[in-house]
Structures are given as C-alpha cells and as structure tokens.
Write a protein that holds these residues in place. Structure first.
Motif, PDB file in Angstrom:
ATOM      1  N   UNK A   1       9.090 -10.257 -24.908  1.00 37.81           N
ATOM      2  CA  UNK A   1       8.631  -9.775 -23.523  1.00 37.81           C
ATOM      3  C   UNK A   1       9.225  -8.540 -23.352  1.00 37.81           C
ATOM      4  N   UNK A   2       8.417  -7.277 -23.703  1.00 39.27           N
ATOM      5  CA  UNK A   2       9.181  -6.015 -23.397  1.00 39.27           C
ATOM      6  C   UNK A   2       9.291  -5.752 -22.173  1.00 39.27           C
ATOM      7  N   UNK A   3       8.188  -6.128 -21.145  1.00 38.89           N
ATOM      8  CA  UNK A   3       8.252  -5.869 -19.848  1.00 38.89           C
ATOM      9  C   UNK A   3       9.535  -6.286 -19.183  1.00 38.89           C
ATOM     10  N   UNK A   4       9.960  -7.283 -19.557  1.00 41.13           N
ATOM     11  CA  UNK A   4      11.353  -7.965 -19.092  1.00 41.13           C
ATOM     12  C   UNK A   4      12.623  -7.219 -19.504  1.00 41.13           C
ATOM     13  N   UNK A   5      12.607  -6.207 -20.099  1.00 41.68           N
ATOM     14  CA  UNK A   5      13.644  -5.705 -20.845  1.00 41.68           C
ATOM     15  C   UNK A   5      13.859  -4.490 -20.091  1.00 41.68           C
ATOM     16  N   UNK A   6      15.227  -3.822 -20.082  1.00 38.67           N
ATOM     17  CA  UNK A   6      15.661  -2.645 -19.465  1.00 38.67           C
ATOM     18  C   UNK A   6      15.133  -1.637 -20.414  1.00 38.67           C
ATOM     19  N   UNK A   7      15.138  -0.276 -20.047  1.00 33.65           N
ATOM     20  CA  UNK A   7      15.111   0.918 -20.938  1.00 33.65           C
ATOM     21  C   UNK A   7      15.869   0.761 -22.224  1.00 33.65           C
ATOM     22  N   UNK A   8      17.165   0.605 -21.992  1.00 33.62           N
ATOM     23  CA  UNK A   8      18.078   0.751 -23.200  1.00 33.62           C
ATOM     24  C   UNK A   8      17.946  -0.746 -24.133  1.00 33.62           C
ATOM     25  N   UNK A   9      17.443  -1.889 -23.318  1.00 32.60           N
ATOM     26  CA  UNK A   9      17.149  -2.924 -24.297  1.00 32.60           C
ATOM     27  C   UNK A   9      15.866  -2.845 -25.180  1.00 32.60           C
ATOM     28  N   UNK A  10      14.954  -2.117 -24.509  1.00 30.50           N
ATOM     29  CA  UNK A  10      13.719  -1.732 -25.393  1.00 30.50           C
ATOM     30  C   UNK A  10      14.118  -0.660 -26.550  1.00 30.50           C
ATOM     31  N   UNK A  11      14.963   0.151 -26.273  1.00 34.52           N
ATOM     32  CA  UNK A  11      15.380   0.991 -27.475  1.00 34.52           C
ATOM     33  C   UNK A  11      16.241   0.104 -28.454  1.00 34.52           C
ATOM     34  N   UNK A  12      17.161  -0.700 -28.051  1.00 33.17           N
ATOM     35  CA  UNK A  12      17.892  -1.514 -28.913  1.00 33.17           C
ATOM     36  C   UNK A  12      16.872  -2.420 -29.725  1.00 33.17           C
ATOM     37  N   UNK A  13      15.621  -2.936 -29.174  1.00 36.81           N
ATOM     38  CA  UNK A  13      14.881  -3.733 -29.981  1.00 36.81           C
ATOM     39  C   UNK A  13      13.949  -3.038 -30.787  1.00 36.81           C
ATOM     40  N   UNK A  14      13.987  -1.851 -30.916  1.00 39.30           N
ATOM     41  CA  UNK A  14      13.519  -1.165 -31.875  1.00 39.30           C
ATOM     42  C   UNK A  14      12.339  -0.317 -31.541  1.00 39.30           C
ATOM     43  N   UNK A  15      12.142   0.293 -30.175  1.00 36.49           N
ATOM     44  CA  UNK A  15      11.068   0.962 -29.724  1.00 36.49           C
ATOM     45  C   UNK A  15      11.755   2.550 -29.464  1.00 36.49           C
ATOM     46  N   UNK A  16      10.919   3.319 -29.585  1.00 38.09           N
ATOM     47  CA  UNK A  16      11.378   4.767 -29.450  1.00 38.09           C
ATOM     48  C   UNK A  16      10.183   5.801 -28.927  1.00 38.09           C
ATOM     49  N   UNK A  17      10.484   6.615 -27.947  1.00 37.73           N
ATOM     50  CA  UNK A  17       9.662   7.324 -27.457  1.00 37.73           C
ATOM     51  C   UNK A  17       9.850   8.713 -27.686  1.00 37.73           C
TER      52      UNK A  17
ATOM     53  N   UNK B   1      25.248   4.762 -31.754  1.00 40.68           N
ATOM     54  CA  UNK B   1      26.086   3.735 -31.430  1.00 40.68           C
ATOM     55  C   UNK B   1      25.585   2.710 -30.586  1.00 40.68           C
ATOM     56  N   UNK B   2      24.769   3.184 -29.358  1.00 45.54           N
ATOM     57  CA  UNK B   2      24.484   2.151 -28.571  1.00 45.54           C
ATOM     58  C   UNK B   2      23.255   1.361 -28.968  1.00 45.54           C
ATOM     59  N   UNK B   3      22.470   1.912 -29.910  1.00 45.05           N
ATOM     60  CA  UNK B   3      21.354   1.193 -30.452  1.00 45.05           C
ATOM     61  C   UNK B   3      21.711   0.019 -31.625  1.00 45.05           C
ATOM     62  N   UNK B   4      22.784   0.279 -32.528  1.00 44.51           N
ATOM     63  CA  UNK B   4      23.269  -0.303 -33.391  1.00 44.51           C
ATOM     64  C   UNK B   4      24.553  -1.188 -33.102  1.00 44.51           C
ATOM     65  N   UNK B   5      25.040  -1.137 -32.042  1.00 39.73           N
ATOM     66  CA  UNK B   5      26.203  -1.932 -31.359  1.00 39.73           C
ATOM     67  C   UNK B   5      27.488  -1.495 -31.784  1.00 39.73           C
ATOM     68  N   UNK B   6      27.484  -0.558 -32.736  1.00 37.78           N
ATOM     69  CA  UNK B   6      28.692  -0.216 -33.181  1.00 37.78           C
ATOM     70  C   UNK B   6      28.566   1.406 -33.777  1.00 37.78           C
ATOM     71  N   UNK B   7      29.623   2.081 -33.871  1.00 34.65           N
ATOM     72  CA  UNK B   7      29.538   3.574 -34.257  1.00 34.65           C
ATOM     73  C   UNK B   7      29.572   3.728 -35.623  1.00 34.65           C
ATOM     74  N   UNK B   8      28.486   4.417 -36.060  1.00 39.23           N
ATOM     75  CA  UNK B   8      28.366   4.626 -37.836  1.00 39.23           C
ATOM     76  C   UNK B   8      29.622   5.151 -38.272  1.00 39.23           C
ATOM     77  N   UNK B   9      29.883   4.973 -39.445  1.00 38.62           N
ATOM     78  CA  UNK B   9      31.005   5.325 -40.257  1.00 38.62           C
ATOM     79  C   UNK B   9      30.871   6.882 -40.373  1.00 38.62           C
ATOM     80  N   UNK B  10      31.937   7.616 -39.966  1.00 38.89           N
ATOM     81  CA  UNK B  10      31.958   9.321 -39.497  1.00 38.89           C
ATOM     82  C   UNK B  10      31.445   9.986 -40.704  1.00 38.89           C
ATOM     83  N   UNK B  11      31.902   9.676 -41.853  1.00 41.15           N
ATOM     84  CA  UNK B  11      31.611  10.384 -43.247  1.00 41.15           C
ATOM     85  C   UNK B  11      30.155  10.278 -43.564  1.00 41.15           C
ATOM     86  N   UNK B  12      29.539   8.983 -43.445  1.00 41.90           N
ATOM     87  CA  UNK B  12      28.131   8.804 -43.767  1.00 41.90           C
ATOM     88  C   UNK B  12      27.321   9.184 -42.725  1.00 41.90           C
TER      89      UNK B  12
END
Length: 253
Positions: free
Chosen positions: A72-88, A110-121
């Motif tokens: 249920x997308x409507x039950x999600x906050x804005x940031x939860x929607x982004x983490x679920x895979x929606x982008x505007x 970092x917020x979407x993946x739940x961890x910071x990306x490896x800096x070099x990559x």
C-alpha cells in the motif's frame, strides 16, 4: 519485476473556493518494462497524479488505491515511497541553497539503499553519469538547482534517476523548457535507465516531441481528472495532428 497499480483514484485539494476534486477515478497499471505516456491539456490534473503517487501533502486521496508490488503506497511516508522504488522528476525542481549536488546525491543514495555507497565506486558512477549527460564536473559542487538553467535542472533530475535507479519513475513534463540539444541528452539518459527492461516509466507531457526520443508502449489521454482514451504510439501522433478538442468534448470539459 515490479508493478505500480492505481485503481479508481479520487483526489481533492483545498482551494480559496473550498475543496475541489482534481482526480475523478484514475485507474492505471504500469508493469516493469513498460513506458506509459500521459498527455493532456493544462489544468487536466496530470501533475496532481504525479504528486499524489509521490506523497505530496497538498493532495488528499478521498478514495481508491495505489500499490507497488502489492504494498500500500498510500500508507507510506514520502521517504518510504522513495525507498520502495518510486521516483519523481519534478516539472519545477526546487532550489536547495547550501547543499552541493555531490552531497545531495550521496545522501539520497545512502537514504534509499540504507548504507553509504563505496566512495571509489560512487565517484566513478557519478562521473560516468555526468559525462553521459554532458555535464561539466564543476556542476557537482554547485548548490542544488540554485541558479540552474531549465536545461541544467532537467539534466540534474535525470542524473538522479540514473544514480538512484528506482523501480518506477514518474517524469512530470521533463521536456518543458528544454531546447532540442538538451532534450536529446535528457532522453538518452532516460533511455539508459529503462534499457534493462525491468523498469516502469510514467511520462507526463503536453507534446509529442519527447516521444520521438522516448518511445512509449502506451499513450493515455488525460482530460478533466480522468483518462478518456488509451492507445499505442499512434495516438500521440493523432493528438499532434488534431489537438485535444474532441477529447475535451468527450469528457464534457
């Protein structure tokens, strides 16, 4: 393989004259690998649909559902929607003074993946995406959208799209304010995003010119808060030739 399903969606907004219904029963399913173009005149509610999916607090859902892979997308906050895979990608991206593009992008990833990306990559990925979008390296140190031209703002939205790699992307009039060169560059970026065949895309536009570079699988005519016609790419060409007049009459608008 993701599915965004919108069913009988009704949405209202507060105006100076009181509550006004904008979306009047919208139903749409976007499966992975599909590109849906939504076309309609100004004021028909296209951007309302985009912002409602993203969770803008201005818009109140009075009935209907939005789900992403059954959740249920409507039950999600804005940031939860982004983490679920929606982008505007917004039609009018906002300025964020004091925050550099590079910091913004890494913080968002970092917020979407739940961890910071490896800096070099990450640095390599950002540079590659910027090069592909013909963006000067100094762009990364500028404040987000501050003093950006229309074309720079839309390239930045496309840069986010490529780096954040959502399941379903909604592009709200990404072609507005772009000259032909910028339109081609942005369209190429969008096509790179969807090239794997596992992404859903909802492309909102007035004009067919962007559809010459981003070929849709389905075209939907949106008038007065609802879909009044659906078809394939040929429907966009019909709109280019004939305009929206007969669809406005059909909708009683």
């Amino acid at each position: 393989m993701s599915t965004l399903a919108i069913k009988d969606l009704h949405v209202s907004v507060e105006t100076a004259e009181g509550v006004k219904e904008i979306l009047k029963g919208v139903t749409l399913t976007i499966n992975a690998g599909e590109t849906h173009a939504v076309m309609g005149p100004n004021g028909s509610g296209k951007s309302t649909l985009a912002y409602t999916i993203a969770g803008h607090p201005k818009y109140t859902v009075t009935s209907g559902t939005i789900t992403l892979d059954g959740e249920d997308v409507l039950a999600m906050s804005v940031d939860e929607r982004a983490r679920a895979g929606l982008f505007l990608a917004m039609q009018y991206p906002v300025e964020v003074p004091g925050v550099s593009v590079s910091n913004f992008l890494r913080t968002a990833k970092t917020a979407i993946d739940g961890e910071a990306p490896k800096l070099r990559t990450w640095v390599k990925d950002v540079k590659g995406a910027m090069d592909a979008l013909s963006m000067d390296p100094s762009f990364a140190e500028r404040n987000v959208n501050e003093g950006f031209s229309g074309g720079e703002k839309k390239r930045h939205e496309t840069l986010q799209l490529e780096l954040l790699n959502p399941k379903v992307a909604i592009l709200d009039e990404t072609d507005s304010g772009l000259d032909i060169d910028a339109l081609k560059v942005v369209s190429e970026g969008v096509n790179r995003f969807r090239s794997g065949g596992d992404k859903g895309l909802l492309l909102i536009t007035h004009y067919t010119r962007i559809l010459r570079y981003i070929a849709p699988d389905f075209v939907h005519v949106f008038v007065d808060g609802r879909f009044v016609e659906e078809g394939g790419p040929e429907l966009a060409e019909q709109l280019e030739a004939e305009g929206y007049e007969r669809f406005l009459a059909k909708a009683g608008a």
